[in-house]
Design a protein around this motif. Structure first.
Motif, PDB file in Angstrom:
ATOM      1  N   GLN A 252       0.904  -1.224   0.147  1.00 21.54           N
ATOM      2  CA  GLN A 252      -0.077  -0.075   0.113  1.00 21.54           C
ATOM      3  C   GLN A 252       0.818   1.308  -0.015  1.00 21.54           C
ATOM      4  O   GLN A 252       0.827   2.220  -0.830  1.00 21.54           O
ATOM      5  N   ALA A 253       1.918   1.274   0.903  1.00 22.22           N
ATOM      6  CA  ALA A 253       2.662   2.584   0.832  1.00 22.22           C
ATOM      7  C   ALA A 253       3.430   2.575  -0.369  1.00 22.22           C
ATOM      8  O   ALA A 253       3.696   3.698  -0.936  1.00 22.22           O
ATOM      9  N   PHE A 254       4.056   1.567  -1.017  1.00 16.91           N
ATOM     10  CA  PHE A 254       4.802   1.572  -2.208  1.00 16.91           C
ATOM     11  C   PHE A 254       3.818   1.982  -3.305  1.00 16.91           C
ATOM     12  O   PHE A 254       4.577   2.945  -4.210  1.00 16.91           O
ATOM     13  N   LEU A 255       2.719   1.749  -3.438  1.00 15.69           N
ATOM     14  CA  LEU A 255       1.764   2.168  -4.341  1.00 15.69           C
ATOM     15  C   LEU A 255       1.134   3.479  -4.285  1.00 15.69           C
ATOM     16  O   LEU A 255       0.385   3.927  -5.443  1.00 15.69           O
ATOM     17  N   LYS A 256       1.066   4.117  -3.059  1.00 15.00           N
ATOM     18  CA  LYS A 256       0.277   5.077  -2.703  1.00 15.00           C
ATOM     19  C   LYS A 256       0.348   6.393  -3.889  1.00 15.00           C
ATOM     20  O   LYS A 256      -0.708   7.077  -3.871  1.00 15.00           O
ATOM     21  N   ASN A 257       1.408   6.878  -4.331  1.00 16.79           N
ATOM     22  CA  ASN A 257       1.489   7.719  -5.048  1.00 16.79           C
ATOM     23  C   ASN A 257       1.214   7.503  -6.657  1.00 16.79           C
ATOM     24  O   ASN A 257       1.534   8.592  -7.560  1.00 16.79           O
ATOM     25  N   ASP A 258       0.931   6.222  -7.037  1.00 16.51           N
ATOM     26  CA  ASP A 258       0.750   5.853  -8.305  1.00 16.51           C
ATOM     27  C   ASP A 258      -0.814   5.830  -8.553  1.00 16.51           C
ATOM     28  O   ASP A 258      -1.495   5.029  -8.035  1.00 16.51           O
ATOM     29  N   THR A 259      -1.502   6.662  -9.593  1.00 17.13           N
ATOM     30  CA  THR A 259      -2.776   6.546  -9.512  1.00 17.13           C
ATOM     31  C   THR A 259      -3.656   5.537 -10.445  1.00 17.13           C
ATOM     32  O   THR A 259      -4.738   5.207 -10.541  1.00 17.13           O
ATOM     33  N   ALA A 260      -2.430   4.714 -11.207  1.00 19.56           N
ATOM     34  CA  ALA A 260      -3.125   3.615 -11.886  1.00 19.56           C
ATOM     35  C   ALA A 260      -2.025   2.616 -12.181  1.00 19.56           C
ATOM     36  O   ALA A 260      -1.697   2.417 -13.424  1.00 19.56           O
ATOM     37  N   PRO A 261      -1.678   1.785 -11.091  1.00 19.13           N
ATOM     38  CA  PRO A 261      -0.660   0.875 -11.233  1.00 19.13           C
ATOM     39  C   PRO A 261      -0.949  -0.283 -12.088  1.00 19.13           C
ATOM     40  O   PRO A 261      -2.088  -0.839 -11.912  1.00 19.13           O
ATOM     41  N   CYS A 262      -0.220  -0.703 -12.852  1.00 16.86           N
ATOM     42  CA  CYS A 262      -0.220  -2.035 -13.607  1.00 16.86           C
ATOM     43  C   CYS A 262       0.800  -3.044 -13.370  1.00 16.86           C
ATOM     44  O   CYS A 262       1.960  -2.756 -13.310  1.00 16.86           O
ATOM     45  N   VAL A 263       0.442  -4.368 -12.555  1.00 17.64           N
ATOM     46  CA  VAL A 263       1.300  -5.191 -12.146  1.00 17.64           C
ATOM     47  C   VAL A 263       1.269  -6.347 -13.196  1.00 17.64           C
ATOM     48  O   VAL A 263       0.374  -6.910 -13.652  1.00 17.64           O
ATOM     49  N   ILE A 264       2.394  -6.651 -13.899  1.00 16.85           N
ATOM     50  CA  ILE A 264       2.422  -7.744 -14.605  1.00 16.85           C
ATOM     51  C   ILE A 264       3.341  -8.706 -13.971  1.00 16.85           C
ATOM     52  O   ILE A 264       4.551  -8.552 -13.593  1.00 16.85           O
ATOM     53  N   ALA A 265       2.871 -10.150 -14.346  1.00 19.15           N
ATOM     54  CA  ALA A 265       3.504 -11.130 -13.721  1.00 19.15           C
ATOM     55  C   ALA A 265       3.726 -12.166 -15.166  1.00 19.15           C
ATOM     56  O   ALA A 265       2.847 -12.240 -15.783  1.00 19.15           O
ATOM     57  N   ASP A 266       4.537 -13.244 -14.924  1.00 21.01           N
ATOM     58  CA  ASP A 266       4.595 -14.152 -15.893  1.00 21.01           C
ATOM     59  C   ASP A 266       4.307 -15.564 -15.236  1.00 21.01           C
ATOM     60  O   ASP A 266       4.319 -16.685 -16.020  1.00 21.01           O
ATOM     61  N   TRP A 267       3.833 -15.634 -13.985  1.00 15.71           N
ATOM     62  CA  TRP A 267       3.188 -16.927 -13.526  1.00 15.71           C
ATOM     63  C   TRP A 267       2.140 -16.625 -12.651  1.00 15.71           C
ATOM     64  O   TRP A 267       2.106 -15.576 -11.778  1.00 15.71           O
ATOM     65  N   PRO A 268       0.943 -17.460 -12.788  1.00 15.40           N
ATOM     66  CA  PRO A 268      -0.470 -17.114 -11.985  1.00 15.40           C
ATOM     67  C   PRO A 268      -0.136 -16.684 -10.396  1.00 15.40           C
ATOM     68  O   PRO A 268      -0.991 -16.086  -9.814  1.00 15.40           O
TER      69      PRO A 268
END
Length: 153
Positions: A74-90
């Motif tokens: 939560q603290a890491f993403l707090k200043n990003d209004t539209a984060p997109c997280v990409i992974a290569d494994w479910p």
């Protein structure tokens, strides 16, 4: 902003050990304390190939109890209004989502979050010093692979 995600966990379907997000705005690398890891019935492959690589040169984790991972994300993403997280494994996405849950019906407050699962080969990586099976280095390698394949994002 785009973030690549990688997690290390105790074998297929196993408990979370470490989690890393790598993006242009910064990186977050979390690892559970040794007391929590010692309490797990660790898979022999994980003991041999993951645990020795949790804290390596260029990848020093923030050590927190697993219950605190959600607040750290939560603290890491707090200043990003539209984060997109990409992974290569479910399972990486599953572990990330589990971290955001605080209790039944309660989750950390984060911006609207987009998740994307991509079949991307990130190893071997041309990143200097890269160490496979370390969550932060794996997230960096994925980010590098995504950068090289920017048209696929």
């Amino acid at each position: 902003m785009l973030y690549s995600l990688d997690c290390e966990f105790n074998g297929f379907g196993g408990e979370l050990i470490s989690l890393a997000l790598s993006g242009e705005a910064g990186e977050l690398y979390l690892c559970r304390p040794h007391a929590e890891l010692d309490a797990l019935d660790l898979h022999p492959w994980v003991e041999e190939n993951v645990l020795p690589l949790l804290d390596v040169n260029g990848a020093r984790p923030v050590v927190l109890p697993q219950e605190a991972f959600g607040r750290a994300i939560q603290a890491f993403l707090k200043n990003d209004t539209a984060p997109c997280v990409i992974a290569d494994w479910p399972e990486d996405l599953t572990h990330l989502m589990q971290c955001l849950i605080l209790s039944p019906g309660q989750m950390v407050r984060i911006p609207d979050l987009t998740l994307k699962l991509m079949q991307v080969s990130s190893w071997p990586s041309d990143l200097e010093g890269a160490i496979q099976h370390n969550a932060l280095w794996d997230a960096r390698a994925l980010r590098r692979a995504l950068t090289l394949n920017r048209g696929e994002i």
